[in-house]
Design a protein around this motif. Structure first.
Motif, PDB file in Angstrom:
ATOM      1  N   SER A  71       0.897  -1.591   0.513  1.00  0.00           N
ATOM      2  CA  SER A  71      -0.261  -0.302   0.060  1.00  0.00           C
ATOM      3  C   SER A  71       0.510   1.357   0.081  1.00  0.00           C
ATOM      4  CB  SER A  71      -0.903  -0.252   1.418  1.00  0.00           C
ATOM      5  OG  SER A  71       0.223   0.014   2.589  1.00  0.00           O
ATOM      6  N   ASN A  72       1.969   1.198   0.442  1.00  0.00           N
ATOM      7  CA  ASN A  72       3.048   2.370   0.970  1.00  0.00           C
ATOM      8  C   ASN A  72       4.086   2.373  -0.491  1.00  0.00           C
ATOM      9  OD1 ASN A  72       5.168   3.603   2.225  1.00  0.00           O
ATOM     10  ND2 ASN A  72       3.586   4.893   2.227  1.00  0.00           N
ATOM     11  N   THR A  74       6.273   2.112  -3.625  1.00  0.00           N
ATOM     12  CA  THR A  74       6.099   2.822  -5.424  1.00  0.00           C
ATOM     13  C   THR A  74       6.038   1.745  -6.056  1.00  0.00           C
ATOM     14  OG1 THR A  74       9.102   2.975  -5.161  1.00  0.00           O
ATOM     15  CG2 THR A  74       7.688   5.158  -4.102  1.00  0.00           C
ATOM     16  N   ASP A 112      11.048   9.350   4.148  1.00  0.00           N
ATOM     17  CA  ASP A 112       9.152   8.651   4.238  1.00  0.00           C
ATOM     18  C   ASP A 112       8.648   7.741   4.133  1.00  0.00           C
ATOM     19  OD1 ASP A 112       9.413  11.399   5.622  1.00  0.00           O
ATOM     20  OD2 ASP A 112       8.447  12.706   3.684  1.00  0.00           O
ATOM     21  N   GLN A 114       6.820   3.901   4.565  1.00  0.00           N
ATOM     22  CA  GLN A 114       6.620   2.801   5.911  1.00  0.00           C
ATOM     23  C   GLN A 114       7.294   1.650   5.467  1.00  0.00           C
ATOM     24  OE1 GLN A 114       2.310   3.500   5.486  1.00  0.00           O
ATOM     25  NE2 GLN A 114       3.020   5.435   5.609  1.00  0.00           N
TER      26      GLN A 114
END
Ligand SMILES: *[C@@H]1O[C@H](CO)[C@@H](O)[C@H](O)[C@H]1NC(C)=O
Length: 145
Positions: A71-72, A74, A112, A114
């Motif tokens: 979900s986070n 790239t 940043d 997660q």
């Protein structure tokens, strides 16, 4: 008489231990220190497989990863392989250290992001190796912070 009482007592201990191990703990768990992790500084990982052993999932080996959840992610943040460890010592606690390279480009490109720490546990069912994993959230700070 005495040995019978002792047997009963040890059976009770075994029962109590099993009771305190939820099914979800069958693939072990991992903690780390310091928290948050500082890139470039040594991190101590502690895998706890006491319940895995208790529940009949004694690890043959274990693998540790640092991952950015889908979900986070790239799409260019593959799992970082931390370590493969052999069977944990009796007692089920396996401790080792690892230092993340602060220059690794996904760390610098996505400061940043997660993260989660994943421990993948492999146990034997007869001659078949079976894996399962557990993950826990991880906080990371850049070496420069
Ligand atoms: C991941 O989460 C961080 C912190 O919330 C955010 O800055 C970043 O943009 C996120 N990346 C993706 C690819 O969703």
């Amino acid at each position: 008489m005495f040995s019978k009482a002792l047997l009963a007592a040890s059976a009770l201990v075994g029962y109590t231990l099993a009771q305190s191990c939820p099914e979800a703990s069958r693939f072990g768990g991992v903690t780390y220190s310091p928290n948050p992790i500082v890139l470039g500084q040594e991190v101590t990982f502690t895998g706890n497989f006491a319940c895995a052993i208790e529940l009949g999932y004694a690890p043959v080996f274990t693998d540790y990863f640092l991952e950015v959840p889908e979900s986070n992610n790239t799409g260019f943040q593959p799992p970082v392989y931390i370590a493969r460890r052999g069977p944990p010592p009796s007692g089920g606690i396996d401790t080792f250290t690892y230092t993340f390279d602060p220059e690794y480009s996904p760390f610098t490109t996505n400061p940043d992001a997660q993260y989660v720490i994943v421990v993948q546990t492999t146990h034997a069912e007869g001659s078949t190796l079976v894996t399962g994993s557990t993950s826990s959230g991880a906080s990371i700070v850049q070496a420069s912070d």
